[in-house]
Enzyme design. Structure first.
Site, PDB file in Angstrom:
ATOM      1  N   ASP A  74     -32.544  15.998  91.066  1.00 39.64           N
ATOM      2  CA  ASP A  74     -32.756  16.633  90.402  1.00 39.64           C
ATOM      3  C   ASP A  74     -32.091  18.444  90.646  1.00 39.64           C
ATOM      4  O   ASP A  74     -32.375  19.364  90.814  1.00 39.64           O
ATOM      5  CB  ASP A  74     -33.816  16.384  90.437  1.00 39.64           C
ATOM      6  CG  ASP A  74     -34.112  15.407  89.202  1.00 39.64           C
ATOM      7  OD1 ASP A  74     -33.333  15.264  88.782  1.00 39.64           O
ATOM      8  OD2 ASP A  74     -35.275  14.865  89.302  1.00 39.64           O
ATOM      9  N   HIS A 106     -29.539  16.743  85.118  1.00 36.97           N
ATOM     10  CA  HIS A 106     -28.492  15.049  85.898  1.00 36.97           C
ATOM     11  C   HIS A 106     -26.843  15.507  85.427  1.00 36.97           C
ATOM     12  O   HIS A 106     -25.940  15.469  86.242  1.00 36.97           O
ATOM     13  CB  HIS A 106     -28.453  13.800  85.552  1.00 36.97           C
ATOM     14  CG  HIS A 106     -29.746  13.274  85.691  1.00 36.97           C
ATOM     15  ND1 HIS A 106     -30.742  12.323  84.852  1.00 36.97           N
ATOM     16  CD2 HIS A 106     -30.924  13.637  86.097  1.00 36.97           C
ATOM     17  CE1 HIS A 106     -31.701  11.830  85.719  1.00 36.97           C
ATOM     18  NE2 HIS A 106     -32.185  12.827  85.971  1.00 36.97           N
ATOM     19  N   HIS A 150     -39.155  20.322  89.680  1.00 40.13           N
ATOM     20  CA  HIS A 150     -37.985  21.144  88.757  1.00 40.13           C
ATOM     21  C   HIS A 150     -39.145  22.178  89.184  1.00 40.13           C
ATOM     22  O   HIS A 150     -38.529  23.392  88.914  1.00 40.13           O
ATOM     23  CB  HIS A 150     -38.156  20.602  87.355  1.00 40.13           C
ATOM     24  CG  HIS A 150     -37.575  18.900  87.417  1.00 40.13           C
ATOM     25  ND1 HIS A 150     -36.516  18.788  87.715  1.00 40.13           N
ATOM     26  CD2 HIS A 150     -37.881  18.054  86.755  1.00 40.13           C
ATOM     27  CE1 HIS A 150     -35.736  17.779  87.366  1.00 40.13           C
ATOM     28  NE2 HIS A 150     -36.690  17.217  87.320  1.00 40.13           N
ATOM     29  N   HIS A 154     -32.863   9.878  93.603  1.00 43.34           N
ATOM     30  CA  HIS A 154     -32.820  10.925  93.183  1.00 43.34           C
ATOM     31  C   HIS A 154     -33.207  12.243  93.151  1.00 43.34           C
ATOM     32  O   HIS A 154     -33.932  13.248  92.026  1.00 43.34           O
ATOM     33  CB  HIS A 154     -33.514  10.239  91.735  1.00 43.34           C
ATOM     34  CG  HIS A 154     -33.593  10.609  90.671  1.00 43.34           C
ATOM     35  ND1 HIS A 154     -32.751   9.995  89.243  1.00 43.34           N
ATOM     36  CD2 HIS A 154     -34.302  11.337  89.664  1.00 43.34           C
ATOM     37  CE1 HIS A 154     -33.237  10.506  88.416  1.00 43.34           C
ATOM     38  NE2 HIS A 154     -33.807  11.264  89.045  1.00 43.34           N
TER      39      HIS A 154
END
Length: 283
Positions: A244, A82, A267, A240
């Protein structure tokens, strides 16, 4: 038409300290953002370990649920994504991030605090240009199938990030979002999008000792028929995921220029794409 290369940038003054609960560790962690000279790059300083490491892909550990920087599990600093997303859109290339423990605190699960800190501290530009990570040819990782994870990168004159979310939960389902990179746009369209998790997954992680400090304070918890708090933005969960992506794809300390699209990815996929772009960049 190719955009002009960006220049190196740092903070005009220190930002912080910010103290928050470490959700993995279960105790408070303090973060300070310090200006740096042109050419230093993004540096992570662990004050509890007397350790300094570049905030760079070469030191990213392959954890699936977050992005961590370290040489091994014992010195890893978790949840940098973040903050890295905020540095990405602000164009900050030279900065020291001081952290007093094994993770960057999630705070409320969004990037709002980091965005406001950097906005208030101000940014100074140097004369030194920095080459972006430019997507020069299409890249596809995975198979473009409705039920499969895949991520693509294509050349684009405007840096743009898109995400398509499919989640087997009645309160999440299917969401789509896109973001054209700008600092002001980040503040309005992405920064408030919080980390989210189904209540059962969060409960299992807490019971297993993985998230000692996980709660509704640092995560938007999704129950069978309601949320722990109203989502702060439309399609907030997909937004969101874009946050990421922005954070993970800044692990070379240079902005990514291209159109990036993720589908059911996380990720690991983001970092795999960045490694692919890095390899192409060196050719």
């Amino acid at each position: 038409m190719r955009l002009a290369d960006p220049v190196r940038r740092s903070l005009a003054q220190p930002a912080g300290p910010v103290t928050g609960l470490g959700v993995r560790a279960g105790f408070d962690v303090t973060v300070c953002l310090l200006p740096a000279e042109a050419g230093q790059g993004l540096l992570l300083e662990r004050t509890d370990l007397d350790l300094q490491l570049p905030l760079h892909l070469s030191h990213a550990l392959d954890l699936p649920s977050c992005t961590a920087i370290g040489t091994c599990a014992e010195d890893a600093t978790l949840f940098v994504e973040h903050l890295m997303a905020t540095l990405h859109v602000a164009g900050l290339t030279d900065l020291t991030v001081q952290v007093s423990g094994p993770e960057v605190p999630l705070l409320d699960g969004s990037a709002r605090m980091w965005y406001e800190l950097i906005r208030q501290a101000g940014v100074v530009s140097f004369n030194d240009p920095i080459a972006p990570v430019e997507v020069k040819a299409p890249v596809l990782l995975g198979e473009e199938h409705e039920t499969a994870p895949w991520i693509t990168a294509e050349p684009s004159t405007v840096p743009r990030f898109c995400y398509e979310l499919h989640y087997d939960h009645p309160m999440i389902g299917h969401q789509e979002a896109d973001f054209t990179v700008s600092q002001a746009g980040f503040g309005a369209e992405l920064a408030a999008a919080r980390t989210f998790a189904p209540a059962e997954e969060l409960r299992q992680s807490i019971e297993a000792g993985i998230l000692k400090g996980g709660s509704e304070e640092n995560c938007l918890v999704i129950y069978g028929d309601h949320y722990s708090a109203p989502p702060t933005l439309p399609d907030a969960f997909a937004r969101h995921k874009i946050m990421d992506m922005l954070g993970d794809l800044y692990l070379l300390g240079r902005p990514v220029w291209g159109a990036i699209s993720g589908h059911r990815t996380g990720h690991l996929h983001n970092r795999r794409l960045l490694r692919s772009l890095e390899a192409c960049d060196k050719v």
